[in-house]
Design a protein around this motif. Structure first.
Motif, short mmCIF file in Angstrom:
data_model
loop_
_atom_site.label_atom_id
_atom_site.label_comp_id
_atom_site.label_asym_id
_atom_site.label_seq_id
_atom_site.Cartn_x
_atom_site.Cartn_y
_atom_site.Cartn_z
N SER A 35 -10.49 42.97 -80.07
CA SER A 35 -10.72 44.08 -81.13
C SER A 35 -11.05 43.27 -82.49
O SER A 35 -11.79 44.10 -83.25
CB SER A 35 -9.23 44.42 -81.48
OG SER A 35 -8.38 43.52 -82.23
N ARG A 51 -9.14 53.37 -82.63
CA ARG A 51 -9.68 54.50 -81.96
C ARG A 51 -11.28 54.77 -82.39
O ARG A 51 -11.54 54.50 -83.30
CB ARG A 51 -8.91 55.62 -82.33
CG ARG A 51 -9.24 57.24 -82.04
CD ARG A 51 -8.63 58.25 -82.65
NE ARG A 51 -9.03 59.49 -82.12
CZ ARG A 51 -8.68 60.74 -82.44
NH1 ARG A 51 -7.47 60.58 -83.23
NH2 ARG A 51 -9.30 61.82 -82.05
N HIS A 52 -11.73 54.92 -81.05
CA HIS A 52 -13.33 55.24 -81.43
C HIS A 52 -13.67 56.79 -81.82
O HIS A 52 -12.91 57.65 -81.01
CB HIS A 52 -13.97 54.87 -79.97
CG HIS A 52 -15.67 54.78 -80.02
ND1 HIS A 52 -16.49 55.60 -80.42
CD2 HIS A 52 -16.33 53.53 -79.93
CE1 HIS A 52 -17.63 55.29 -80.58
NE2 HIS A 52 -17.55 53.93 -80.31
N ASP A 54 -15.99 58.73 -80.79
CA ASP A 54 -16.68 59.38 -79.77
C ASP A 54 -15.35 60.15 -79.00
O ASP A 54 -15.66 60.97 -78.13
CB ASP A 54 -17.28 58.78 -78.93
CG ASP A 54 -18.64 58.28 -79.70
OD1 ASP A 54 -18.84 58.74 -80.81
OD2 ASP A 54 -19.46 57.54 -79.26
N LYS A 78 -12.50 54.23 -74.39
CA LYS A 78 -13.35 53.50 -75.15
C LYS A 78 -12.69 53.36 -76.61
O LYS A 78 -12.30 54.07 -77.19
CB LYS A 78 -14.33 54.42 -75.11
CG LYS A 78 -15.80 53.99 -76.18
CD LYS A 78 -16.90 55.09 -76.17
CE LYS A 78 -17.90 54.83 -77.02
NZ LYS A 78 -19.03 55.60 -76.98
N ASN A 79 -12.85 52.15 -77.29
CA ASN A 79 -12.30 51.77 -78.48
C ASN A 79 -13.36 51.10 -79.42
O ASN A 79 -14.58 50.51 -78.99
CB ASN A 79 -11.02 50.60 -78.16
CG ASN A 79 -9.96 51.10 -77.40
OD1 ASN A 79 -9.62 52.52 -77.75
ND2 ASN A 79 -9.20 50.27 -76.92
N LEU A 80 -13.12 50.98 -80.59
CA LEU A 80 -13.77 50.47 -81.55
C LEU A 80 -13.26 49.34 -82.20
O LEU A 80 -12.14 49.18 -82.56
CB LEU A 80 -13.89 51.49 -82.61
CG LEU A 80 -15.04 51.23 -83.59
CD1 LEU A 80 -16.48 51.30 -83.26
CD2 LEU A 80 -14.83 52.31 -84.98
N THR A 86 -18.44 48.43 -79.64
CA THR A 86 -17.60 49.38 -78.85
C THR A 86 -17.00 48.23 -77.60
O THR A 86 -17.81 47.29 -77.10
CB THR A 86 -18.50 50.34 -78.24
OG1 THR A 86 -18.78 51.31 -79.31
CG2 THR A 86 -17.75 50.96 -77.36
N TYR A 88 -14.54 48.69 -74.00
CA TYR A 88 -13.88 49.47 -72.90
C TYR A 88 -12.44 48.70 -72.33
O TYR A 88 -12.98 47.60 -71.67
CB TYR A 88 -15.00 49.89 -72.18
CG TYR A 88 -16.02 50.84 -72.57
CD1 TYR A 88 -15.94 52.17 -72.62
CD2 TYR A 88 -17.27 50.26 -72.96
CE1 TYR A 88 -16.94 52.93 -73.10
CE2 TYR A 88 -18.25 50.99 -73.57
CZ TYR A 88 -18.07 52.29 -73.40
OH TYR A 88 -19.10 52.77 -74.15
#
Length: 404
Positions: A35, A51-52, A54, A78-80, A86, A88
């Motif tokens: 992260s 949290r992404h 998208d 899918k994460n930010l 990005t 996954y």
């Protein structure tokens, strides 16, 4: 024993714990690494810190409905990251219950699938591009087929006019031979397309299998498929230009014409295990139609290849193109034992062929001579030399009028 299990899980997976409100209470080092946040930056923050944007709200609504019902939730998420990139992860979130059966906290165990997802996305993008190229190619084929039909009508009309006017026999014969060779040219194009289509299928098959491989493999398969489609498209252009009655006369390099011919027949020569030797000049210029000289090269190279297939290796073809002042000298020689003496004087006659009837029409060398003489104002001769056939073409450097 429990501590050993916990350490094994935390060392091999991405682990986090949250309270019932989604506030992070624990993360392991793997979570920090992927992260980009430190442990201090994560503890006490809501888990939606990664949290992404998208990901739709409905996804998180299903997540909470599942875990609040005391059921595990599993999905690819899918994460930010902190730096905006990005990543996954395959995620399983499990509710932890106390002795009263109430939810005490949630523990999430993940593993990184970013590389696999990116490869899949790249493959899907390449497949979209290939579908678009295929659609474009189909449109081009339809357009050129329509043009070919017009050329057929034009050639039929020309033959009829020449017969009715009773012009000299040579012009009529040439028009007829060109019309008769149309079927042969179409067969040649079909032959030229069989191998590229096979390669295209193999490349597309490789694209699908490359999902488990490296990213550069996908790019390689995609590049091969794209080049094959472009080569097939260029074959259509060459075919159209050859039959164009309004073909432009302009300066061109005979060496470039040879490379164009070689591009169409190179794989056939390689398959026949033929070694090609070249001595090509530079800065040579002729005036005429480049594609017509290309067709002469193809006819001579194809004839040499078929003759060489009847002998054992080594099989060799030598090509020389040079400027000796007032004229251009082109020579193509093979080591296929030569042409029988009683046939040397007839090989440029129409419908005369040294091949089996199923292998040739007897028009290739006749058309080659007509192109050299009438279109380029030169001469072509055949002889036997050093254990093989030698074709010599002499072309004047002065500007010539296109007589075809």
């Amino acid at each position: 024993m429990f501590e050993q299990y916990r350490e094994a899980i935390e060392n091999s997976n991405i682990v986090s714990r949250t309270d019932t409100d989604g506030i992070i209470t624990f993360v392991n080092q793997e979570f920090c690494d992927i992260s980009g946040y430190s442990c201090d930056e994560l503890i006490g923050r809501n888990h939606n810190i990664v949290r992404h944007p998208d990901v739709p709200n409905s996804t998180f609504e299903r997540l909470w409905q599942t875990i609040l019902a005391k059921e595990p939730y599993s999905a690819m998420v899918k994460n930010l990251a902190k730096d905006g990139s990005t990543f996954y992860v395959n995620t399983t979130i499990t509710p932890i219950l106390n002795e009263q059966g109430e939810i005490e906290e949630f523990i999430a165990i993940r593993y990184d699938v970013t590389h696999e997802v990116e490869l899949k996305l790249a493959l899907e993008e390449k497949e979209r591009e290939l579908r678009q190229l295929n659609q474009t190619l189909e449109q081009r084929v339809a357009e050129q087929t329509k043009e070919l039909y017009k050329f057929n009508q034009y050639l039929e009309q020309r033959v009829q006019e020449e017969v009715e006017k009773n012009e000299e026999k040579q012009k009529i014969l040439f028009a007829q031979s060109r019309f008769a060779s149309l079927g042969q040219m179409m067969a040649n194009i079909a032959h030229q397309w069989r191998q590229p289509l096979t390669e295209l299928n193999l490349s597309l098959f490789g694209l699908k299998n490359a999902l488990q491989g490296e990213e550069d493999q996908i790019e390689s398969y995609y590049s091969d498929a794209k080049k094959t489609i472009q080569s097939m498209s260029q074959t259509i252009e060459d075919f159209q230009n050859f039959f164009n009655p309004n073909k432009p006369v302009e300066p061109f390099d005979p060496v470039e014409s040879f490379h164009d011919a070689l591009a169409l027949i190179r794989k056939d020569l390689k398959k026949a295990k033929i070694t090609l030797h070249t001595s090509l000049g530079k800065g040579i210029t002729l005036t005429g139609v480049s594609n017509e000289l290309t067709q002469v090269y193809i006819n001579l190279l194809q004839n040499a290849k078929e003759a060489l297939l009847e002998k054992e290796e080594p099989r060799e073809i030598s090509v020389q193109i040079l400027d000796n002042g007032m004229e251009i000298l082109l020579q193509i020689q093979d080591n296929a034992k030569g042409i029988e003496e009683d046939k040397l004087e007839k090989i440029f006659e129409p419908y005369f062929s040294t091949k089996h009837a199923s292998q040739g029409t007897g028009l290739g060398l006749f058309m080659s001579r007509m192109i050299i003489q009438q279109s380029l104002g030169g001469s072509i001769t055949a002889s036997n030399n050093e254990g093989g056939a030698l074709f010599t073409i002499i072309l004047p450097k002065k500007e010539t009028e296109n007589a075809l």
